[in-house]
Design an enzyme around this catalytic site. Sequence first.
Site: not given
Length: 307
Positions: A86, A182, A248-250
Amino acid sequence: MKLWFSTLKLKKAAAVLLFSCVALAGCANNQTNASQPAEKNEKTEMKDDFAKLEEQFDAKLGIFALDTGTNRTVAYRPDERFAFASTIKALTVGVLLQQKSIEDLNQRITYTRDDLVNYNPITEKHVDTGMTLKELADASLRYSDNAAQNLILKQIGGPESLKKELRKIGDEVTNPERFEPELNEVNPGETQDTSTARALVTSLRAFALEDKLPSEKRELLIDWMKRNTTGDALIRAGVPDGWEVADKTGAASYGTRNDIAIIWPPKGDPVVLAVLSSRDKKDAKYDDKLIAEATKVVMKALNMNGK
């Protein structure tokens, strides 16, 4: 006789001056040579610290940091690919801001329950009314809402268009190919939906701190990222108290856990940082503490841990 004596004194003075210059040059060279081992030792210590974290958390790290004031960098596997997860939402909104005027951000986008995916904390509440592009950007960046990311991505032309726009700002590495969720399924060795720590830092800097966006839009992007709700345990937990962080994390398969950020010390210019991580098994769990501890090593390497 006096002429001979004066000439002799001049020759002696010249010899002394020459010797002094050589001695000073030698001292300068010694100082330079002395500083080089110290710098080498610092880099070795930093790499050892990152390697210890990898062993402790059974994970692989990819790190790149840039102090925009001094141009000093910290790099550890900076050009190895990781699933971007993300973190791509920050760059997607950057492209949206390039393509849309501030007024255009008030455009309302309608959608149905079919557009909702696996994580929609904000969009699922507004199916009946739709959301403006500005609201979708807020949901995507602050809450990591996947449906919001997909709706924004469609507005800018899809993954291929995002890739083209990133190439225009000089990012030849980041490789968006799919929508959420996805894009989070990336197997070792695949390049789809991956990037590197260096590329993410360079692109985030281009959108948030340089001239790829006008100041009003840069401020909007930074404000959303400063008010992110998902990053308290990651980079934010690794910087000293009182520092500002926009991040911004992911997260993705193979224990992937990432955070990209702009960090403002109380005094001085911002640091742009990407900390990427992954593990060997597809269903592996991640540990947020790894990102926080890696950030502390970066701060120490930049001599900013107590700044």
